[in-house]
Design an enzyme around this catalytic site. Structure first.
Site, PDB file in Angstrom:
ATOM      1  N   ASP A 123       0.873  -1.191   0.000  1.00  0.00           N
ATOM      2  CA  ASP A 123       0.000   0.000   0.000  1.00  0.00           C
ATOM      3  C   ASP A 123       0.905   1.234   0.000  1.00  0.00           C
ATOM      4  OD1 ASP A 123      -2.213   1.624   0.128  1.00  0.00           O
ATOM      5  OD2 ASP A 123      -2.725   1.167   2.203  1.00  0.00           O
ATOM      6  N   LEU A 124       1.802   1.256  -0.988  1.00  0.00           N
ATOM      7  CA  LEU A 124       2.936   2.188  -0.946  1.00  0.00           C
ATOM      8  C   LEU A 124       2.626   3.529  -1.608  1.00  0.00           C
ATOM      9  CD1 LEU A 124       5.820   2.292   0.133  1.00  0.00           C
ATOM     10  CD2 LEU A 124       6.618   1.384  -2.049  1.00  0.00           C
TER      11      LEU A 124
END
Ligand code: ADP
Length: 300
Positions: free
Chosen positions: A209-210
């Site tokens: 979830d960068l």
């Protein structure tokens, strides 16, 4: 600040982790997250800790997050906050919480994006041994992407994993948003996914979830990773997500590509990877993400 009603019981639970006589001296609400309530706490003696809290039923948000942080920490590639505690308070109808080391450097920002890019590529090259028993890609337990469950069932094929555990469940939940023509396009996209994606040279631990909000600066300006949705996959899926909401500075991409060159055709694959996050946002927050989803589906 106004003290939330649940705080007395929660404070007792938190303090019991730090030994007798420890009290929460100050509490400040921290904004920025979408899912949980976040607080900075100062304890007796001046120690600062970061706390996220949610309803008791959502304890699994925090156990999954803690597992993800531990997996990243084991690579020794990038800083992540130390886990100080995860649990629930004593009351029925009470709260669940995650306590982390407080990371202080936020306002100063990240001072070396090239260093972060190299560290991220080191994390992507770290061993994934022990993370997926049934296959090469996935993870031994499910976790969350935002507040939605993220299925991580092990697969030997990256493309198969991305279809079965990423795109398909999101498309299924979003089906009411699409008309017949778009549904046909979606079926075609899923059927032909293995011609559009490529298998990686090596499996990578992904943050999962960068986006920019999940990379925060430590005291010395170095980048720390928070709030992961980890699994083992193709490193370029992490890179793709960095581009979705605003992007990182050019120095980051130059250094990442130097450390781990991208295969031709990345731009098209990037949009397929990001479809997962856009669909997740569509399913969590509603129609404002629909036009972007349709734009990508129609272009494939
Ligand atoms: P959510 O789970 O609701 O998405 P986040 O993990 O995004 O919450 O955290 C909420 C806010 O707290 C963000 O502004 C984030 O930068 C900040 N934050 C998260 N972890 C820490 C930490 N360990 N130390 C200091 N601030 C943090």
């Amino acid at each position: 600040m106004t003290t939330p009603q649940h705080f007395t019981s929660l404070a007792n639970a938190v303090c019991s982790l730090f030994g007798e006589g420890t009290k929460i001296e100050t509490t400040s609400r921290i904004s920025g997250g979408d899912i949980n309530e976040a607080y900075g706490l100062t304890l007796t003696g001046g120690k600062c800790v970061f706390m996220k809290t949610n309803t008791r039923e959502n304890l699994s948000f925090f156990t999954a997050e803690a597992e993800g942080l531990r997996a990243i920490a084991r690579t020794k590639a990038i800083g992540t906050p130390q886990i100080l505690g995860v649990g629930t308070d004593g009351d029925r109808g009470g709260r669940s919480f995650l306590l982390l080391e407080f990371i202080h450097g936020k306002s100063r920002g990240i001072n070396d994006w090239e260093d972060f890019a190299r560290r991220l590529s080191d994390m992507h090259r770290a061993s994934t041994a022990g993370l997926v028993s049934n296959g090469k890609y996935g993870l031994d337990c499910d976790n969350y992407i935002g507040r939605r469950r993220q299925v991580n069932r092990g697969h030997d094929s990256w493309t198969g994993f991305f279809r079965d555990c990423r795109l398909e469940p999101q498309f299924q939940d979003a089906a009411p948003y699409f008309d017949g023509e778009d549904l046909k396009r979606i079926v075609r996209l899923l059927d032909h996914l293995d011609e559009m994606l490529v298998e990686p040279d090596y499996p990578s631990l992904l943050h999962g979830d960068l986006w920019g909000g999940n990379v925060i600066a430590g005291n010395d300006g170095s980048a720390w990773l928070i709030d992961p949705a980890v699994y083992v996959g193709h490193a370029e899926a992490d890179l793709a997500m960095t581009e979705l909401f605003g992007g990182f500075p050019p120095a980051f991409y130059d250094a990442y590509k130097e450390a781990a060159p991208l295969r031709p055709g990345y731009e098209r694959r990037r949009d397929i990877y990001n479809l997962y996050h856009l669909l997740n946002h569509l399913n969590m927050f509603g129609r404002m993400y629909l036009s972007e989803v349709k734009r990508i589906v129609r272009r494939m």
